[in-house]
Write a protein that holds these residues in place. Structure first.
Motif, PDB file in Angstrom:
ATOM      1  N   PHE A  52       0.825  -1.205   0.000  1.00  0.00           N
ATOM      2  CA  PHE A  52       0.000   0.000   0.000  1.00  0.00           C
ATOM      3  C   PHE A  52       0.859   1.254   0.000  1.00  0.00           C
ATOM      4  O   PHE A  52       0.557   2.219  -0.685  1.00  0.00           O
ATOM      5  CB  PHE A  52      -0.915   0.009   1.232  1.00  0.00           C
ATOM      6  CG  PHE A  52      -2.175  -0.775   1.030  1.00  0.00           C
ATOM      7  CD1 PHE A  52      -3.256  -0.197   0.406  1.00  0.00           C
ATOM      8  CD2 PHE A  52      -2.272  -2.080   1.458  1.00  0.00           C
ATOM      9  CE1 PHE A  52      -4.421  -0.904   0.211  1.00  0.00           C
ATOM     10  CE2 PHE A  52      -3.423  -2.796   1.274  1.00  0.00           C
ATOM     11  CZ  PHE A  52      -4.503  -2.208   0.642  1.00  0.00           C
ATOM     12  N   TYR A  53       1.953   1.229   0.779  1.00  0.00           N
ATOM     13  CA  TYR A  53       2.772   2.434   0.893  1.00  0.00           C
ATOM     14  C   TYR A  53       3.457   2.749  -0.423  1.00  0.00           C
ATOM     15  O   TYR A  53       3.545   3.906  -0.822  1.00  0.00           O
ATOM     16  CB  TYR A  53       3.818   2.256   1.993  1.00  0.00           C
ATOM     17  CG  TYR A  53       4.423   3.543   2.458  1.00  0.00           C
ATOM     18  CD1 TYR A  53       3.739   4.361   3.342  1.00  0.00           C
ATOM     19  CD2 TYR A  53       5.670   3.952   2.010  1.00  0.00           C
ATOM     20  CE1 TYR A  53       4.273   5.541   3.771  1.00  0.00           C
ATOM     21  CE2 TYR A  53       6.218   5.143   2.431  1.00  0.00           C
ATOM     22  CZ  TYR A  53       5.515   5.927   3.316  1.00  0.00           C
ATOM     23  OH  TYR A  53       6.046   7.109   3.732  1.00  0.00           O
ATOM     24  N   ALA A  55       2.316   1.961  -3.358  1.00  0.00           N
ATOM     25  CA  ALA A  55       1.264   2.454  -4.250  1.00  0.00           C
ATOM     26  C   ALA A  55       1.019   3.927  -3.980  1.00  0.00           C
ATOM     27  O   ALA A  55       0.902   4.737  -4.909  1.00  0.00           O
ATOM     28  CB  ALA A  55      -0.023   1.669  -4.032  1.00  0.00           C
ATOM     29  N   GLU A  56       0.979   4.292  -2.710  1.00  0.00           N
ATOM     30  CA  GLU A  56       0.758   5.681  -2.329  1.00  0.00           C
ATOM     31  C   GLU A  56       1.851   6.574  -2.905  1.00  0.00           C
ATOM     32  O   GLU A  56       1.575   7.615  -3.476  1.00  0.00           O
ATOM     33  CB  GLU A  56       0.730   5.767  -0.799  1.00  0.00           C
ATOM     34  CG  GLU A  56       0.309   7.096  -0.253  1.00  0.00           C
ATOM     35  CD  GLU A  56       1.453   7.804   0.399  1.00  0.00           C
ATOM     36  OE1 GLU A  56       2.611   7.384   0.189  1.00  0.00           O
ATOM     37  OE2 GLU A  56       1.195   8.781   1.097  1.00  0.00           O
ATOM     38  N   ASN A  57       3.114   6.116  -2.786  1.00  0.00           N
ATOM     39  CA  ASN A  57       4.225   6.910  -3.303  1.00  0.00           C
ATOM     40  C   ASN A  57       4.144   7.056  -4.805  1.00  0.00           C
ATOM     41  O   ASN A  57       4.409   8.115  -5.354  1.00  0.00           O
ATOM     42  CB  ASN A  57       5.555   6.251  -2.934  1.00  0.00           C
ATOM     43  CG  ASN A  57       5.971   6.661  -1.557  1.00  0.00           C
ATOM     44  OD1 ASN A  57       5.733   7.793  -1.160  1.00  0.00           O
ATOM     45  ND2 ASN A  57       6.572   5.753  -0.827  1.00  0.00           N
ATOM     46  N   ILE A  59       1.479   7.027  -6.701  1.00  0.00           N
ATOM     47  CA  ILE A  59       0.422   7.972  -7.070  1.00  0.00           C
ATOM     48  C   ILE A  59       0.862   9.406  -6.824  1.00  0.00           C
ATOM     49  O   ILE A  59       0.718  10.282  -7.679  1.00  0.00           O
ATOM     50  CB  ILE A  59      -0.866   7.660  -6.276  1.00  0.00           C
ATOM     51  CG1 ILE A  59      -1.395   6.286  -6.670  1.00  0.00           C
ATOM     52  CG2 ILE A  59      -1.923   8.706  -6.547  1.00  0.00           C
ATOM     53  CD1 ILE A  59      -2.480   5.779  -5.772  1.00  0.00           C
ATOM     54  N   SER A  60       1.464   9.660  -5.654  1.00  0.00           N
ATOM     55  CA  SER A  60       1.810  11.053  -5.351  1.00  0.00           C
ATOM     56  C   SER A  60       2.946  11.530  -6.254  1.00  0.00           C
ATOM     57  O   SER A  60       2.958  12.680  -6.682  1.00  0.00           O
ATOM     58  CB  SER A  60       2.164  11.217  -3.884  1.00  0.00           C
ATOM     59  OG  SER A  60       3.373  10.610  -3.600  1.00  0.00           O
ATOM     60  N   ARG A 261       8.348  13.668   3.368  1.00  0.00           N
ATOM     61  CA  ARG A 261       8.413  12.926   2.110  1.00  0.00           C
ATOM     62  C   ARG A 261       9.491  11.846   2.120  1.00  0.00           C
ATOM     63  O   ARG A 261      10.087  11.553   1.097  1.00  0.00           O
ATOM     64  CB  ARG A 261       8.685  13.900   0.965  1.00  0.00           C
ATOM     65  CG  ARG A 261       7.458  14.686   0.616  1.00  0.00           C
ATOM     66  CD  ARG A 261       7.742  15.821  -0.298  1.00  0.00           C
ATOM     67  NE  ARG A 261       6.748  16.876  -0.121  1.00  0.00           N
ATOM     68  CZ  ARG A 261       6.781  17.748   0.865  1.00  0.00           C
ATOM     69  NH1 ARG A 261       7.771  17.741   1.734  1.00  0.00           N
ATOM     70  NH2 ARG A 261       5.838  18.634   0.993  1.00  0.00           N
TER      71      ARG A 261
END
Lengths: 276, 169
Positions: A52-53, A55-57, A59-60, A261
């Protein structure tokens, strides 16, 4: 006897609350190996969180790169100039390091900073609450991590310290947590002080003597007295407050590591010899 | 086995909060979806369920992320027990009631956490912390509740199981 003492559920809640408070008292404070149950819970959760983490990175990063397209050309030119300048400085620095080493050898000093053994790690999740600034990384006692090891960001700035270690995950207490305190020194003026976390993402350096010439822009590093290896960069002074009544100065420090970040960290494997 | 959905939902909320935190902050404050879920279930099904779910969710979060085990669990436990006890006197599946419960519950939850932090000798600025974090989170949480409460009621009606554990006792 009041009626609510006869309520079984109320008594149960009180008993559980007392148990939780004693658990808090026992587990509070950094530097312990976690129990088997905790380690197992973390081992189940960390692979999921890793997915999940990242994926989050992803996307951002996608959205920030779209935002930056317009300014890329100017930035590139600027950076090229910077690279030239830094290259020149680097050569000069290398010479100074060589000279320094020679002098050090003469003085018989043992330099602890140049031989740090470093292990990279990925961040897999951050504390979901608002009060504590901790995060989890994906390596643990399997890879030789121990409590109280130092955590740096990819550029070598101080990020925090390892508190709890599971088999393949560990908790990191970052320097901006209100619970963290580091013995620090101003590089220019050699003033000693203690750097503490602040609730809003900055750091506070306290116990600075009132006659010190600390000023905005000074670089703050860990001192020889701290549990961290000495000479690690903590941040830059942003504001100096003097308290006439207390005969001490206080400074607001902006952490050099970008703690919002962070994606990768480095863990320093050699512990400082505390003489214990 | 429908009872599993409730626990899986809480686990999913914990993971999403811990990994996608960058996207859900407003003024630097994150909402607490786990708290919302557990208060709503306590409101709908009573205090026993409040106690059990708060132990489950709270201990999981404390083990995974927090420095001292029990900080969040204690606050969750007290809030959800009170919510469960008070829920006998109100219309349970009214969105406005849930709004008020989550608003007051978030305030109480954060006050208990601040109180335990003071006991652990954290250096904390009370008024600033209250204005910057607690108030914003209370409003944020209760607004989220307005939108998701009817779905929680639907899920709860779908589960409608007398069991509160995974297994029979």
């Amino acid at each position: 006897m009041p009626r609510f003492f006869k309520n079984k559920q109320f008594i149960m809640v009180v008993v559980i609350a007392v148990a939780l408070i004693s658990a808090m008292a026992n587990t509070y404070g950094s530097g312990r190996n976690v129990t088997i149950v905790e380690s197992a819970v973390g081992s189940i959760f960390s692979p999921v969180q890793k997915v999940f983490y990242s994926a989050e990175n992803y996307i951002s990063n996608f959205f920030t790169s779209i935002k930056q397209i317009g300014t890329l050309r100017e930035k590139n030119a600027l950076l090229e100039k910077e690279v030239e300048k830094i290259k020149r400085e680097n050569i000069r620095m290398q010479e100074l390091i060589n000279e320094n080493n020679r002098l050090r050898d003469i003085l018989n000093f043992k330099d602890k900073n140049t031989d740090l053994v470093i292990k990279p790690a990925n961040i897999i999740s951050k504390n979901p609450g608002n009060w504590f600034d901790t995060f989890n990384v994906d390596i643990g006692s399997n890879q030789g991590i121990k409590p109280k090891m130092t955590v740096l960001d990819e550029k070598g700035n101080l990020v925090g310290t390892i508190t709890d270690v599971g088999t393949n995950w560990s908790k990191v207490l970052s320097i901006i947590d209100m619970d963290s305190s580091i013995s620090a020194v101003d590089v220019k003026t050699r003033d000693n002080g203690v750097v503490r976390g602040d609730s809003n993402g900055n750091l506070k350096m306290i116990y600075i003597p009132n006659d010190s010439k600390i000023s905005v822009g000074d670089i703050i590093t860990t001192s020889d007295m701290s549990v961290y290896p000495s000479g690690l960069i903590i941040g830059k002074v942003q504001q100096v407050k003097s308290q006439e009544a207390e005969l001490l100065k206080e400074a607001v420090i902006k952490p050099e590591a970008d703690l919002e970040r962070l994606e990768f960290v480095q863990i320093v494997m050699n512990m400082k010899d505390t003489g214990k | 086995m429908k009872i599993l959905y409730k626990y899986l939902l809480i686990i999913l909320a914990i993971i999403l909060e811990a990994t996608f935190s960058k996207f859900i902050t407003i003024f630097g404050v994150k909402p607490d979806i786990v708290l919302i879920l557990i208060i709503c279930f306590a409101l709908l099904n009573g205090s026993t369920e409040g106690i059990i779910l708060s132990l489950f969710g709270g201990l999981l979060q404390d083990i995974l992320y927090n420095n001292a085990i029990g900080v969040e669990t204690l606050a969750l436990l007290i809030v959800c027990y009170i919510a469960g006890v008070l829920s006998t006197n109100v219309f349970r599946d009214n969105t406005f009631v849930a709004f008020v419960f989550v608003l007051l519950g978030t305030l109480l939850y954060n006050l208990i956490i601040i109180f335990s932090m003071i006991l652990m000798k954290y250096d904390i600025n009370l008024i600033k912390g209250f204005l910057d974090i607690v108030l914003i989170q209370a409003i944020y949480n209760s607004i989220i509740t307005i939108f998701i409460f009817r779905y929680i009621v639907k899920l709860n009606n779908y589960i409608k199981d007398t069991k509160i554990f995974f297994f029979d006792i």
